[in-house]
Scaffold this motif. Structure first.
Motif, short mmCIF file in Angstrom:
data_model
loop_
_atom_site.label_atom_id
_atom_site.label_comp_id
_atom_site.label_asym_id
_atom_site.label_seq_id
_atom_site.Cartn_x
_atom_site.Cartn_y
_atom_site.Cartn_z
N MET A 96 11.97 110.02 1.27
CA MET A 96 10.71 109.30 1.21
C MET A 96 9.60 110.34 1.03
O MET A 96 9.57 111.34 1.73
CB MET A 96 10.51 108.51 2.49
N ASP A 97 8.73 110.09 0.08
CA ASP A 97 7.60 110.96 -0.19
C ASP A 97 6.33 110.14 -0.01
O ASP A 97 6.16 109.12 -0.68
CB ASP A 97 7.69 111.52 -1.60
N CYS A 98 5.44 110.57 0.88
CA CYS A 98 4.20 109.84 1.17
C CYS A 98 2.99 110.67 0.77
O CYS A 98 2.91 111.85 1.09
CB CYS A 98 4.10 109.51 2.65
N ALA A 145 3.80 105.53 -0.94
CA ALA A 145 5.07 106.12 -0.56
C ALA A 145 6.11 105.76 -1.61
O ALA A 145 6.07 104.67 -2.19
CB ALA A 145 5.52 105.60 0.80
N ALA A 146 7.04 106.68 -1.86
CA ALA A 146 8.07 106.44 -2.85
C ALA A 146 9.43 106.84 -2.29
O ALA A 146 9.55 107.83 -1.57
CB ALA A 146 7.78 107.23 -4.12
N ALA A 147 10.42 106.05 -2.61
CA ALA A 147 11.79 106.33 -2.18
C ALA A 147 12.67 106.41 -3.43
O ALA A 147 12.67 105.50 -4.26
CB ALA A 147 12.30 105.23 -1.26
N ASP A 148 13.39 107.52 -3.54
CA ASP A 148 14.31 107.72 -4.66
C ASP A 148 15.63 107.07 -4.31
O ASP A 148 16.26 107.41 -3.31
CB ASP A 148 14.49 109.22 -4.90
N VAL A 149 16.05 106.10 -5.11
CA VAL A 149 17.27 105.33 -4.82
C VAL A 149 18.32 105.64 -5.88
O VAL A 149 18.05 105.53 -7.08
CB VAL A 149 16.96 103.82 -4.82
N ILE A 151 12.94 104.88 -8.69
CA ILE A 151 12.04 105.13 -7.57
C ILE A 151 11.38 103.81 -7.19
O ILE A 151 10.87 103.09 -8.05
CB ILE A 151 10.96 106.16 -7.96
N TYR A 152 11.40 103.50 -5.90
CA TYR A 152 10.69 102.33 -5.39
C TYR A 152 9.35 102.81 -4.85
O TYR A 152 9.29 103.74 -4.04
CB TYR A 152 11.47 101.65 -4.29
N TRP A 168 2.63 98.03 4.78
CA TRP A 168 3.40 98.52 3.64
C TRP A 168 4.01 97.37 2.85
O TRP A 168 4.62 96.49 3.42
CB TRP A 168 4.51 99.46 4.10
N GLN A 172 8.85 99.43 -9.27
CA GLN A 172 9.99 100.34 -9.37
C GLN A 172 9.98 100.96 -10.75
O GLN A 172 9.52 100.34 -11.71
CB GLN A 172 11.31 99.63 -9.11
#
Length: 57
Positions: free
Chosen positions: A1-3, A8-12, A21-22, A32, A37
């Motif tokens: 998770m990168d904020c 914020a983004a989550a690499d899936v 990326i979400y 939130w 995506q």
């Protein structure tokens, strides 16, 4: 998770080995929420003034 700031983004990693990326955004009152995506976004379009790993520019 990168904020970064209110983003914020989550690499899936998906089973087919493709990545996505979400992107989530935090606002007062709602907290939130899922926003989009993809593989990257323009920082200026998101209103960011600092670099973020999920931005393409």
């Amino acid at each position: 998770m990168d904020c970064v700031e209110t983003w914020a983004a989550a690499d899936v990693q998906r089973p087919d080995a493709s990545g996505v990326i979400y992107l989530f955004h935090c606002t007062a009152g709602t907290g939130w929420r899922f926003h989009d995506q993809g593989t990257g976004w323009d920082c200026t379009d998101l209103g960011l003034t600092v670099p973020a790993s999920f931005c393409t520019s």
